[in-house]
Write a protein that holds these residues in place. Structure first.
Motif, PDB file in Angstrom:
ATOM      1  N   LEU A 191       0.831  -1.207   0.000  1.00  0.00           N
ATOM      2  CA  LEU A 191       0.000   0.000   0.000  1.00  0.00           C
ATOM      3  C   LEU A 191       0.863   1.254   0.000  1.00  0.00           C
ATOM      4  CD1 LEU A 191      -2.729   1.434   0.250  1.00  0.00           C
ATOM      5  CD2 LEU A 191      -2.588   1.121   2.729  1.00  0.00           C
ATOM      6  N   VAL A 192       1.894   1.277   0.846  1.00  0.00           N
ATOM      7  CA  VAL A 192       2.791   2.433   0.901  1.00  0.00           C
ATOM      8  C   VAL A 192       3.503   2.619  -0.442  1.00  0.00           C
ATOM      9  CG1 VAL A 192       4.830   3.426   2.015  1.00  0.00           C
ATOM     10  CG2 VAL A 192       3.117   2.231   3.387  1.00  0.00           C
ATOM     11  N   GLY A 193       3.941   1.509  -1.037  1.00  0.00           N
ATOM     12  CA  GLY A 193       4.596   1.591  -2.346  1.00  0.00           C
ATOM     13  C   GLY A 193       3.680   2.181  -3.407  1.00  0.00           C
ATOM     14  N   LEU A 194       2.419   1.768  -3.410  1.00  0.00           N
ATOM     15  CA  LEU A 194       1.451   2.292  -4.377  1.00  0.00           C
ATOM     16  C   LEU A 194       1.209   3.783  -4.160  1.00  0.00           C
ATOM     17  CD1 LEU A 194      -1.177  -0.611  -4.369  1.00  0.00           C
ATOM     18  CD2 LEU A 194       0.369  -0.004  -6.242  1.00  0.00           C
ATOM     19  N   ILE A 195       1.119   4.202  -2.893  1.00  0.00           N
ATOM     20  CA  ILE A 195       0.887   5.624  -2.590  1.00  0.00           C
ATOM     21  C   ILE A 195       2.086   6.460  -3.007  1.00  0.00           C
ATOM     22  CG2 ILE A 195       0.608   7.280  -0.703  1.00  0.00           C
ATOM     23  CD1 ILE A 195      -1.045   5.126   0.758  1.00  0.00           C
ATOM     24  N   VAL A 196       3.295   6.013  -2.660  1.00  0.00           N
ATOM     25  CA  VAL A 196       4.511   6.761  -3.027  1.00  0.00           C
ATOM     26  C   VAL A 196       4.644   6.848  -4.547  1.00  0.00           C
ATOM     27  CG1 VAL A 196       7.049   6.726  -2.963  1.00  0.00           C
ATOM     28  CG2 VAL A 196       5.726   6.202  -0.893  1.00  0.00           C
ATOM     29  N   GLY A 197       4.401   5.731  -5.235  1.00  0.00           N
ATOM     30  CA  GLY A 197       4.489   5.733  -6.693  1.00  0.00           C
ATOM     31  C   GLY A 197       3.484   6.669  -7.333  1.00  0.00           C
ATOM     32  N   THR A 198       2.268   6.712  -6.785  1.00  0.00           N
ATOM     33  CA  THR A 198       1.223   7.585  -7.339  1.00  0.00           C
ATOM     34  C   THR A 198       1.542   9.057  -7.077  1.00  0.00           C
ATOM     35  OG1 THR A 198      -0.429   5.847  -6.985  1.00  0.00           O
ATOM     36  CG2 THR A 198      -1.252   8.077  -7.334  1.00  0.00           C
ATOM     37  N   ILE A 199       2.053   9.356  -5.895  1.00  0.00           N
ATOM     38  CA  ILE A 199       2.449  10.742  -5.594  1.00  0.00           C
ATOM     39  C   ILE A 199       3.555  11.199  -6.538  1.00  0.00           C
ATOM     40  CG2 ILE A 199       3.565  12.213  -3.870  1.00  0.00           C
ATOM     41  CD1 ILE A 199       2.061  10.611  -1.712  1.00  0.00           C
ATOM     42  N   LEU A 200       4.532  10.328  -6.764  1.00  0.00           N
ATOM     43  CA  LEU A 200       5.612  10.658  -7.707  1.00  0.00           C
ATOM     44  C   LEU A 200       5.057  10.899  -9.106  1.00  0.00           C
ATOM     45  CD1 LEU A 200       8.600  10.948  -8.455  1.00  0.00           C
ATOM     46  CD2 LEU A 200       8.702   8.449  -8.705  1.00  0.00           C
ATOM     47  N   ALA A 201       4.123  10.049  -9.533  1.00  0.00           N
ATOM     48  CA  ALA A 201       3.505  10.204 -10.853  1.00  0.00           C
ATOM     49  C   ALA A 201       2.737  11.517 -10.943  1.00  0.00           C
ATOM     50  CB  ALA A 201       2.574   9.024 -11.139  1.00  0.00           C
ATOM     51  N   ALA A 202       2.051  11.897  -9.843  1.00  0.00           N
ATOM     52  CA  ALA A 202       1.317  13.167  -9.820  1.00  0.00           C
ATOM     53  C   ALA A 202       2.273  14.345  -9.963  1.00  0.00           C
ATOM     54  CB  ALA A 202       0.515  13.284  -8.518  1.00  0.00           C
ATOM     55  N   CYS A 203       3.429  14.264  -9.295  1.00  0.00           N
ATOM     56  CA  CYS A 203       4.444  15.329  -9.411  1.00  0.00           C
ATOM     57  C   CYS A 203       4.988  15.430 -10.835  1.00  0.00           C
ATOM     58  CB  CYS A 203       5.589  15.061  -8.437  1.00  0.00           C
ATOM     59  SG  CYS A 203       5.129  15.179  -6.690  1.00  0.00           S
ATOM     60  N   MET A 204       4.937  14.314 -11.578  1.00  0.00           N
ATOM     61  CA  MET A 204       5.410  14.295 -12.961  1.00  0.00           C
ATOM     62  C   MET A 204       4.291  14.649 -13.944  1.00  0.00           C
ATOM     63  SD  MET A 204       7.595  10.738 -12.539  1.00  0.00           S
ATOM     64  CE  MET A 204       8.019  10.545 -14.265  1.00  0.00           C
ATOM     65  N   GLY A 205       3.098  14.960 -13.400  1.00  0.00           N
ATOM     66  CA  GLY A 205       1.965  15.330 -14.245  1.00  0.00           C
ATOM     67  C   GLY A 205       1.328  14.152 -14.951  1.00  0.00           C
ATOM     68  N   LEU A 206       1.445  12.958 -14.386  1.00  0.00           N
ATOM     69  CA  LEU A 206       0.946  11.750 -15.044  1.00  0.00           C
ATOM     70  C   LEU A 206      -0.324  11.188 -14.400  1.00  0.00           C
ATOM     71  CD1 LEU A 206       4.390   9.953 -15.544  1.00  0.00           C
ATOM     72  CD2 LEU A 206       3.097  11.269 -17.221  1.00  0.00           C
ATOM     73  N   VAL A 207      -0.906  11.923 -13.464  1.00  0.00           N
ATOM     74  CA  VAL A 207      -2.132  11.474 -12.802  1.00  0.00           C
ATOM     75  C   VAL A 207      -3.283  12.397 -13.187  1.00  0.00           C
ATOM     76  CG1 VAL A 207      -3.297  11.125 -10.593  1.00  0.00           C
ATOM     77  CG2 VAL A 207      -0.905  10.445 -10.862  1.00  0.00           C
ATOM     78  N   SER A 208      -4.348  11.819 -13.706  1.00  0.00           N
ATOM     79  CA  SER A 208      -5.532  12.590 -14.101  1.00  0.00           C
ATOM     80  C   SER A 208      -6.696  12.294 -13.160  1.00  0.00           C
ATOM     81  CB  SER A 208      -5.950  12.243 -15.542  1.00  0.00           C
ATOM     82  OG  SER A 208      -7.203  12.826 -15.855  1.00  0.00           O
ATOM     83  N   PHE A 209      -7.335  13.362 -12.678  1.00  0.00           N
ATOM     84  CA  PHE A 209      -8.494  13.208 -11.802  1.00  0.00           C
ATOM     85  C   PHE A 209      -9.810  13.262 -12.578  1.00  0.00           C
ATOM     86  CE2 PHE A 209      -5.165  14.429  -8.879  1.00  0.00           C
ATOM     87  CZ  PHE A 209      -5.430  13.667  -7.745  1.00  0.00           C
ATOM     88  N   GLU A 210      -9.713  13.250 -13.906  1.00  0.00           N
ATOM     89  CA  GLU A 210     -10.905  13.330 -14.743  1.00  0.00           C
ATOM     90  C   GLU A 210     -11.909  12.197 -14.473  1.00  0.00           C
ATOM     91  OE1 GLU A 210     -13.223  15.507 -17.197  1.00  0.00           O
ATOM     92  OE2 GLU A 210     -11.221  16.034 -16.454  1.00  0.00           O
TER      93      GLU A 210
END
Length: 427
Positions: A191-210
């Motif tokens: 779970l922690v790995g998934l959260i850290v990976g998603t936060i990193l992806a968001a910082c790279m502009g790769l997460v969409s909340f659409e």
């Protein structure tokens, strides 16, 4: 089953971890089928929502063990991926109502033959179960690697630097917590790995909340949403064959989980486990969802977390049902990038393979017959997984069976063990 004290708060977090591990596989089926049958936005919304809800309900049916159904193991149920192509074919050739009639017919069939099918236990000594569990893990690893690269191997950005960075950061975080973390933090490493990976992806502009913004707030399951099921014989027969394939796969998962929780899987356990899956399929057909089967993805997570009680799985089931009723919350999980999921999957799927190898330590590996059973069965299973088209010239019905590597391994190991019976395990 091991007695472990886990508070409800910790169980809820562990349940969320189990949910995230299986979620992408669960929602992939409605997306693939809905797009193939050209569903509109409203229909797709219902299909995904009811699918998530039914995953939770199907899991509950398996968790609640009684005289009639439920194996009572810490397992999670999700859509049977092997059903995608047949369901697409039935929907295109006949109608969506024939799809659900076939699913219901297959569910009834599973319940009726559960007792007979459970008698296969005597054909599953350690040399067979160990080989099968190992193959389950090994056949899932390519899925993890594909997701690490981005999911679509034909895409231009497959294996790009940013995809690999996300995958390996997730992998490294999980490994670091597995090695150095203590207590509860160690249990939720994925779970922690998934959260850290998603936060990193968001910082790279790769997460969409659409997807979250577009999803509705509330959605209720509806009986016969797409219409009253219609029973067409060839469609029903096709789904019965798929159900048999799923039962073979589930048998491997039951034995793998039994090994983990130190429970000797009995014929009665298998019978009730199959019946729970049959009931889940019937409910899937009635509410216009899908056939459900016990997922192998979460077995590795049990090993990683070290928490092997049912309480977190109850939480996972409850969360799934809540997310099915609240699509906006359900959509929130979909923002996790595919490479991040891939990094976590690699650890979990590899652990399943290692669990199978541990089972094989109960086998006399100085006996050449055992070596042959293991080698040939794993070789055939992996080979068919990589090149399922090897059977493309055989009748379609036979292809449904033989294009599944886990089924091939089961058949091969069982038949070879019978031929060499008496020389397969330590005395």
């Amino acid at each position: 089953m091991p007695k472990q004290e886990v508070s409800h708060q910790k169980a809820a977090v562990l349940g969320l971890q189990h949910l995230l591990a299986m979620y992408s596989g669960a929602v992939a089926v409605p997306l693939l089928i809905g797009s193939a049958l050209k569903f509109n936005v409203g229909q797709m919304t219902y299909l995904v929502s009811i699918d998530i809800f039914m995953c939770g309900l199907a899991t509950l049916l398996q968790l609640i063990s009684n005289k009639f159904f439920g194996i009572g193991f810490p397992v999670i149920l999700g859509c049977a991926v092997q059903a995608v192509a047949p369901l697409q074919m039935i929907g295109k050739k006949f109608s969506i109502n024939d799809v659900y009639g076939a699913i219901i017919a297959a569910g009834i069939f599973v319940i009726l033959i559960a007792g007979i099918f459970a008698k296969i236990k005597k054909f599953f000594p350690p040399v067979v179960t160990g080989t099968l569990i190992t193959t389950i893990g090994l056949t899932l690893i390519p899925v993890a690697i594909q997701n690490m690269g981005g999911g679509n191997s034909t895409a231009k950005d497959f294996g790009s630097g940013q995809n690999l960075l996300l995958a390996f950061v997730t992998l490294v975080v999980i490994l670091a917590l597995e090695i150095w973390a203590k207590g509860f933090l160690h249990s939720i490493s994925v779970l922690v790995g998934l959260i850290v990976g998603t936060i990193l992806a968001a910082c790279m502009g790769l997460v969409s909340f659409e997807p979250v913004l577009q999803a509705s707030w509330f959605h209720l399951p509806q009986l016969f949403y797409f219409g009253v099921p219609h029973f067409e014989w060839s469609s029903s027969l096709t789904m019965i064959i798929i159900a048999l394939v799923s039962m073979v796969e589930s048998t491997g998962v039951f034995f793998a989980t039994g090994d983990l929780i130190h429970h000797n899987v009995s014929e009665e356990d298998l019978k009730k486990g199959y019946r729970a899956e049959g009931l889940a399929q019937i409910f899937g057909g009635l509410f216009n969802a899908f056939p459900y089967t016990t997922f192998s993805q979460n077995v590795g997570l049990l090993q990683l977390s070290g928490i092997k009680t049912k309480r977190p799985i109850y939480w996972a089931a409850g969360l799934l049902m809540a997310m099915g009723l609240l699509p906006k919350i359900g959509a929130l999980v979909t923002i996790i990038p595919t490479p991040v999921l891939g990094g976590a999957m690699l650890v979990m799927f590899s652990m399943i393979a290692v669990q199978g190898m541990k089972t094989l330590t109960k086998v006399d590996l100085n006996n050449n017959n055992n070596i042959l059973i293991i080698a040939i069965s794993i070789g055939l299973g992996l080979g068919v997984t990589i090149y399922p088209q090897i059977f493309q010239n055989l009748p379609a019905t036979i292809q449904l069976f033989l294009s599944n590597g886990i089924v091939i391994t089961s058949l091969s190991a069982t038949i070879l063990n019978l031929l060499l019976k008496g020389k397969t395990t330590k005395q």
